[in-house]
Design an enzyme around this catalytic site. Structure first.
Site, mmCIF file in Angstrom:
data_model
loop_
_atom_site.group_PDB
_atom_site.id
_atom_site.type_symbol
_atom_site.label_atom_id
_atom_site.label_comp_id
_atom_site.label_asym_id
_atom_site.label_seq_id
_atom_site.Cartn_x
_atom_site.Cartn_y
_atom_site.Cartn_z
ATOM 1 N N ASP A 7 7.679 11.301 -21.855
ATOM 2 C CA ASP A 7 6.342 11.729 -21.453
ATOM 3 C C ASP A 7 5.817 11.013 -20.219
ATOM 4 O O ASP A 7 4.706 11.297 -19.766
ATOM 5 C CB ASP A 7 5.351 11.545 -22.610
ATOM 6 C CG ASP A 7 5.203 10.092 -23.040
ATOM 7 O OD1 ASP A 7 5.986 9.248 -22.563
ATOM 8 O OD2 ASP A 7 4.328 9.798 -23.863
ATOM 9 N N TYR A 41 8.261 3.622 -12.735
ATOM 10 C CA TYR A 41 9.303 2.727 -13.250
ATOM 11 C C TYR A 41 10.242 2.245 -12.151
ATOM 12 O O TYR A 41 10.944 1.252 -12.329
ATOM 13 C CB TYR A 41 10.094 3.408 -14.372
ATOM 14 C CG TYR A 41 9.425 3.304 -15.711
ATOM 15 C CD1 TYR A 41 9.737 2.283 -16.602
ATOM 16 C CD2 TYR A 41 8.455 4.224 -16.096
ATOM 17 C CE1 TYR A 41 9.117 2.183 -17.831
ATOM 18 C CE2 TYR A 41 7.819 4.128 -17.322
ATOM 19 C CZ TYR A 41 8.154 3.107 -18.184
ATOM 20 O OH TYR A 41 7.524 2.995 -19.403
#
Length: 441
Positions: free
Chosen positions: A170, A264
């Site tokens: 998600d 990330y």
């Protein structure tokens, strides 16, 4: 529409109650006849399940509900298994973060050595879930949310190639919702996106509205000033480590100005800065233990004590919406376009065919069809090849019980500076994970 039976595997998760609330809000679009919860931690699951039982009785008493630690009872008569396992719980996440930090390396749940450690714990239990599903409900779909999704996806590709498993994450959805809010859109569903990469390792190449107008310049202008941080109610009250990752979008745009980067990538491309600024004694695991985990279990206890979920703070989220949307697309052939983790098979022309990539797919009753991405630039291709090699070596190590392969996997991670540091981290991780990992030799 035919009503469906849902099993939430990892019933004691802090996300479970939100998924239940989401399903109850979606009953007109995704009718449900039964909700089950399954976990191997009976005490933890019970705390969440008793609250969910009250919520269901108040909002949709016609839905059958049960929770269990018995696989046969759990997996019999289900259409979808929504898996969100955290093997070792937050206590082991804390070790995943703090052990690498001790060696001057990024300590993070899914990235670098911490993600590799988590992957080694997760492979076996996810394969076991798939086995249970195939035994007791062979027509069901396993929708896997369990981290680290990239390593788990490679393991399921290799070890369960014919299973009805879809691996999802998600995080891109969360970032798309932020993007939508900062340009005053009601939802990410007002945008059409093009994206490619690996899980927690990708880039948006195009974002347009439904009329085909380019939204990238407006979003980039915000990211260039603030990263993905936002001045909206939804953007407040987040943990500092989360906000720091959001702000890093600004530097990631400087590194790659043509695309928008998944946050990330901060851990891989800004590893030294991440380590320098991290609180090594109080990591994100500690923030969640003292924050979301405590809040969710306190709220569940309050609901049970009151015998009512009136005025509950438990609500649906991007996490819940995405997995329910996926189940709905499979059940009712909606042909929705969704970001999934899938075997490449030429979708990215100049990348390994057997790599598990994260790209847009069209989802219907027969599964999903990956969309063609074309060729990707050298910078992204090189980064992705190194990361895929590391992930494949992790699965090799788990299958073969190979110390050597796991040492190589950690050495291959971009956040690790040398083979010796990789070995030092590995030896510490082995001690911490004796209860969970296969024996390595």
């Amino acid at each position: 529409m035919e009503k469906k039976s849902i099993l939430i595997a990892g019933g004691g998760s802090t996300y479970t109650a939100g998924i239940v609330v989401m399903m109850l809000e979606y009953l007109d679009k995704f009718p449900v006849r039964k909700i089950k919860m399954y976990d191997n931690d009976e005490e933890r699951q019970q705390k969440v399940a008793e609250a969910c039982e009250i919520i269901i009785k108040e909002r949709a008493p016609e839905i059958e509900f049960l929770y269990t630690t018995d696989p046969e009872e759990a997996f019999t008569d289900v259409d979808f298994v929504m898996a969100q396992l955290r093997v070792g719980k937050y206590a082991m996440r804390e070790q995943d973060e703090k052990i690498p930090f001790k060696h001057g390396v990024v300590g993070q749940e899914t990235c670098g050595p911490g993600g590799i450690a988590y992957g080694m714990r997760s492979i076996g239990p996810i394969i076991q879930l798939a086995d249970y599903m195939e035994k007791y409900s062979p027509e069901a779909w396993l929708l896997n949310y369990s981290n680290p999704a990239a390593i788990v996806a490679e393991a399921t590709r290799r070890l369960k190639p014919d299973s009805k498993i879809i691996n999802i994450c998600d995080m891109p959805i969360c970032l798309e919702e932020i993007m939508a809010r900062v340009i005053n859109k009601k939802s990410r569903k007002e945008m059409d996106v093009q994206y490619f990469g690996l899980n927690h390792f990708g880039w948006w190449t195009s974002i347009k509205d439904k009329e085909g107008n380019d939204l990238m310049p407006e979003i980039k202008a915000h990211v260039a000033k603030y990263g993905y941080a936002e001045n909206t109610p939804a953007g407040q009250h987040k943990e500092e480590s989360w906000l720091e990752a959001m702000r890093a979008g600004k530097q990631l745009l400087e590194i790659e100005p043509d695309f928008l980067s998944n946050t990330y990538l901060k851990y891989y491309l800004m590893a030294d800065e991440t380590v320098a600024h991290a609180n090594k004694d109080y990591t994100r695991a500690n923030e969640i233990i003292d924050g979301r985990e405590k809040n969710v279990f306190n709220e569940c206890a309050r609901i049970v004590a009151n015998g009512s979920a009136k005025d509950t703070t438990i609500a649906s989220s991007e996490h819940a919406v995405f997995i329910v949307d996926l189940a709905r697309a499979l059940a009712y052939n909606t042909k929705e376009r969704m970001l999934l983790i899938t075997e490449n098979k030429g979708a990215i022309e100049n990348f390994s065919s057997d790599a598990m990539v994260e790209i847009p797919c069209i989802v219907g009753k027969d599964g999903y069809e990956p969309m063609s991405v074309g060729k990707i630039p050298t910078f992204q291709k090189g980064l992705m090849e190194q990361q895929v090699a590391s992930e494949k070596l992790v699965v090799d190590a788990w299958v073969e019980g190979s110390y050597q392969k796991l040492w190589q996997a950690i050495t291959m991670s971009k956040v690790v500076p040398s083979a010796q540091v990789a070995k030092d981290i590995l030896d510490d991780l082995i001690v911490a994970n004796q209860e969970f990992w296969p024996v390595l030799s």
